[in-house]
Write a protein that holds these residues in place. Sequence first.
Motif, PDB file in Angstrom:
ATOM      1  N   VAL A 121      -6.103 -32.578  20.225  1.00 25.30           N
ATOM      2  CA  VAL A 121      -4.796 -31.829  20.142  1.00 25.30           C
ATOM      3  C   VAL A 121      -3.965 -32.485  18.661  1.00 25.30           C
ATOM      4  CG1 VAL A 121      -2.908 -30.926  21.129  1.00 25.30           C
ATOM      5  CG2 VAL A 121      -4.685 -31.011  22.492  1.00 25.30           C
ATOM      6  N   PRO A 122      -3.324 -33.547  18.836  1.00 21.43           N
ATOM      7  CA  PRO A 122      -2.515 -34.053  17.544  1.00 21.43           C
ATOM      8  C   PRO A 122      -3.203 -33.941  16.517  1.00 21.43           C
ATOM      9  CG  PRO A 122      -2.865 -35.822  19.186  1.00 21.43           C
ATOM     10  CD  PRO A 122      -3.520 -34.481  19.764  1.00 21.43           C
ATOM     11  N   VAL A 123      -4.642 -34.186  16.451  1.00 23.87           N
ATOM     12  CA  VAL A 123      -5.365 -34.321  15.129  1.00 23.87           C
ATOM     13  C   VAL A 123      -5.430 -32.853  14.450  1.00 23.87           C
ATOM     14  CG1 VAL A 123      -7.681 -34.743  14.145  1.00 23.87           C
ATOM     15  CG2 VAL A 123      -6.686 -36.159  15.916  1.00 23.87           C
ATOM     16  N   THR A 124      -5.605 -32.034  15.634  1.00 30.78           N
ATOM     17  CA  THR A 124      -5.648 -30.648  15.019  1.00 30.78           C
ATOM     18  C   THR A 124      -4.350 -30.044  14.491  1.00 30.78           C
ATOM     19  OG1 THR A 124      -7.103 -29.791  16.786  1.00 30.78           O
ATOM     20  CG2 THR A 124      -6.204 -28.102  15.964  1.00 30.78           C
ATOM     21  N   HIS A 125      -3.296 -30.429  15.130  1.00 36.75           N
ATOM     22  CA  HIS A 125      -1.936 -30.019  14.525  1.00 36.75           C
ATOM     23  C   HIS A 125      -1.556 -30.738  13.133  1.00 36.75           C
ATOM     24  CE1 HIS A 125      -0.737 -29.588  18.908  1.00 36.75           C
ATOM     25  NE2 HIS A 125      -1.217 -28.340  18.721  1.00 36.75           N
ATOM     26  N   PHE A 126      -2.049 -31.950  13.028  1.00 33.42           N
ATOM     27  CA  PHE A 126      -1.877 -32.651  11.812  1.00 33.42           C
ATOM     28  C   PHE A 126      -2.703 -31.965  10.624  1.00 33.42           C
ATOM     29  CE2 PHE A 126      -3.216 -36.225   8.920  1.00 33.42           C
ATOM     30  CZ  PHE A 126      -1.777 -36.825   8.780  1.00 33.42           C
ATOM     31  N   VAL A 127      -4.182 -31.624  11.141  1.00 32.01           N
ATOM     32  CA  VAL A 127      -4.811 -31.116   9.867  1.00 32.01           C
ATOM     33  C   VAL A 127      -4.434 -29.583   9.638  1.00 32.01           C
ATOM     34  CG1 VAL A 127      -7.328 -30.022   9.499  1.00 32.01           C
ATOM     35  CG2 VAL A 127      -7.008 -32.423  10.436  1.00 32.01           C
ATOM     36  N   VAL A 128      -3.821 -28.781  10.510  1.00 22.54           N
ATOM     37  CA  VAL A 128      -3.577 -27.444  10.067  1.00 22.54           C
ATOM     38  C   VAL A 128      -2.136 -27.544   9.416  1.00 22.54           C
ATOM     39  CG1 VAL A 128      -2.380 -25.394  11.081  1.00 22.54           C
ATOM     40  CG2 VAL A 128      -4.470 -26.350  12.193  1.00 22.54           C
ATOM     41  N   ALA A 129      -1.376 -28.497   9.648  1.00 27.78           N
ATOM     42  CA  ALA A 129      -0.113 -28.615   8.877  1.00 27.78           C
ATOM     43  C   ALA A 129      -0.499 -29.002   7.384  1.00 27.78           C
ATOM     44  CB  ALA A 129       0.582 -29.676   9.623  1.00 27.78           C
ATOM     45  N   GLN A 130      -1.566 -29.931   7.069  1.00 30.54           N
ATOM     46  CA  GLN A 130      -1.939 -30.402   5.831  1.00 30.54           C
ATOM     47  C   GLN A 130      -2.622 -29.034   5.155  1.00 30.54           C
ATOM     48  OE1 GLN A 130      -4.307 -34.008   6.501  1.00 30.54           O
ATOM     49  NE2 GLN A 130      -2.652 -35.245   5.902  1.00 30.54           N
ATOM     50  N   ILE A 131      -3.339 -28.286   5.816  1.00 27.64           N
ATOM     51  CA  ILE A 131      -3.978 -27.235   5.113  1.00 27.64           C
ATOM     52  C   ILE A 131      -3.080 -26.232   4.542  1.00 27.64           C
ATOM     53  CG2 ILE A 131      -5.303 -25.234   5.568  1.00 27.64           C
ATOM     54  CD1 ILE A 131      -7.117 -26.820   7.523  1.00 27.64           C
ATOM     55  N   VAL A 132      -1.948 -25.838   5.393  1.00 31.34           N
ATOM     56  CA  VAL A 132      -1.083 -24.836   5.074  1.00 31.34           C
ATOM     57  C   VAL A 132      -0.204 -25.339   3.770  1.00 31.34           C
ATOM     58  CG1 VAL A 132       1.222 -23.715   5.849  1.00 31.34           C
ATOM     59  CG2 VAL A 132      -0.677 -24.002   7.302  1.00 31.34           C
ATOM     60  N   LEU A 133       0.080 -26.609   3.871  1.00 28.37           N
ATOM     61  CA  LEU A 133       0.943 -27.184   2.673  1.00 28.37           C
ATOM     62  C   LEU A 133       0.099 -27.406   1.581  1.00 28.37           C
ATOM     63  CD1 LEU A 133       2.805 -30.419   4.309  1.00 28.37           C
ATOM     64  CD2 LEU A 133       3.850 -28.106   3.754  1.00 28.37           C
ATOM     65  N   SER A 134      -1.182 -27.758   1.703  1.00 29.70           N
ATOM     66  CA  SER A 134      -2.360 -27.864   0.492  1.00 29.70           C
ATOM     67  C   SER A 134      -2.422 -26.402  -0.097  1.00 29.70           C
ATOM     68  CB  SER A 134      -3.560 -28.191   0.972  1.00 29.70           C
ATOM     69  OG  SER A 134      -3.515 -29.729   1.434  1.00 29.70           O
ATOM     70  N   LEU A 135      -2.377 -25.536   0.713  1.00 28.38           N
ATOM     71  CA  LEU A 135      -2.614 -23.878   0.029  1.00 28.38           C
ATOM     72  C   LEU A 135      -1.408 -23.445  -0.645  1.00 28.38           C
ATOM     73  CD1 LEU A 135      -4.697 -22.302   2.824  1.00 28.38           C
ATOM     74  CD2 LEU A 135      -5.548 -23.138   0.581  1.00 28.38           C
ATOM     75  N   LYS A 136      -0.128 -24.268  -0.373  1.00 32.49           N
ATOM     76  CA  LYS A 136       0.981 -23.815  -0.900  1.00 32.49           C
ATOM     77  C   LYS A 136       1.166 -24.570  -2.349  1.00 32.49           C
ATOM     78  CE  LYS A 136       3.688 -21.260   0.365  1.00 32.49           C
ATOM     79  NZ  LYS A 136       3.879 -19.739  -0.231  1.00 32.49           N
ATOM     80  N   GLY A 137       0.342 -25.684  -2.363  1.00 28.31           N
ATOM     81  CA  GLY A 137       0.300 -26.516  -3.713  1.00 28.31           C
ATOM     82  C   GLY A 137       1.262 -27.351  -3.469  1.00 28.31           C
ATOM     83  N   TYR A 138       1.847 -27.554  -2.096  1.00 24.11           N
ATOM     84  CA  TYR A 138       2.701 -28.716  -1.767  1.00 24.11           C
ATOM     85  C   TYR A 138       2.674 -30.257  -2.454  1.00 24.11           C
ATOM     86  CZ  TYR A 138       5.992 -31.643   0.533  1.00 24.11           C
ATOM     87  OH  TYR A 138       7.125 -32.819   1.029  1.00 24.11           O
ATOM     88  N   PHE A 139       1.466 -30.600  -2.452  1.00 25.81           N
ATOM     89  CA  PHE A 139       1.212 -32.034  -2.694  1.00 25.81           C
ATOM     90  C   PHE A 139       1.154 -32.299  -4.231  1.00 25.81           C
ATOM     91  CE2 PHE A 139      -0.604 -31.407   1.505  1.00 25.81           C
ATOM     92  CZ  PHE A 139       0.155 -32.526   2.140  1.00 25.81           C
ATOM     93  N   THR A 140       0.534 -31.106  -4.808  1.00 27.04           N
ATOM     94  CA  THR A 140       0.569 -31.378  -6.499  1.00 27.04           C
ATOM     95  C   THR A 140       2.018 -30.999  -6.937  1.00 27.04           C
ATOM     96  OG1 THR A 140      -1.694 -30.451  -6.458  1.00 27.04           O
ATOM     97  CG2 THR A 140      -0.510 -30.540  -8.445  1.00 27.04           C
TER      98      THR A 140
END
Length: 344
Positions: A121-140
Amino acid sequence: MLSQCQTLTKDCSMYNAAFFSDDPKQIERVYAEGRKESLLAELNFYPEFVSSQNFTQHQSALKGLEFVFSTWGMPPLNGEQIGHLPALKAVFYAAGSVQYFARPFLQKGVQVISAWAANGVPVTHFVVAQIVLSLKGYFTATRICRTSQGRNNFANQYPGLFHNTISLLGAGMIGTQVINLLKPYELNILVFDPFLTQARAANLGVTQVSLEEAFAQGSVVSNHIADLPETRGMLTKNLFESMQPYATFINSGRGATIAEAGMLDVLARRPDLTALLDVTFPEPPLPESPIYDLENVYLSPHIAGSLGKEVLRQADYVIEEYHRLIKGEALRYSVSLDMLKTMA
């Protein structure tokens, strides 16, 4: 040395449950806030933690043992040792992967129940959060915005979430939960999973692709492949080279599935890519590893799984499974030998 039941002139069959652990602090942490006490009230627990070190000392007192409760730190017993537990029915493991200890128990006919879904469950939440931020270009964007010039000249080169394409490697428990949680974002989800049937893919609303297609087409590639002998190093350099401009690779699964040297070489040559690595192999990385020097690698210390009070969910899952077992109800999280062929 005399066993406890011999010392106290008690019948060895009086103890029908025990906590097995090479790290008793984990028992206290996971079965906290009344969970351990509720089990002690229901079952006749052996009065000591059983570990790899003291199993031989206590084995004669465990002839009537029916249920083992554990979590991280479960002693990996062999078949001969398990043979000294003739009444054992089930091992309830309040954590995730059971790969390192389950086979000898299953081969002896003992049920193994894991809280892998709870830890997922927490792994899923972690991954979904990272996917959303990645698609917004947050990390770059955060890398670029470390200077005034970068902040002022940042070009919006990210398509965002709507109808964007992501790739999931594996559609097991966590992969499936990620798919379900991403549905409101209206993404195009590609899945590489040799065990995924066409019917199940259609039901999930995803598109089946090859491993090569997953890397080449996804704006985000998230790894959920189990760590098995045949999957070691399967994510090779050429796959990372094929990733789209400004794509992100997420690994919350297992580090050994990656040919790490090849991945790091690509990341060093392609600063447009981003890698979010919660797991590595070895773990932690060696001090001299270039992984620490690459600005486009975001390394976290294996925090996707249960932390803090999240670990209590794991105990809840196995306690619920225990109640199902004694009521004769179908178990939800039992593990079989066949399942171990594909599980993380």
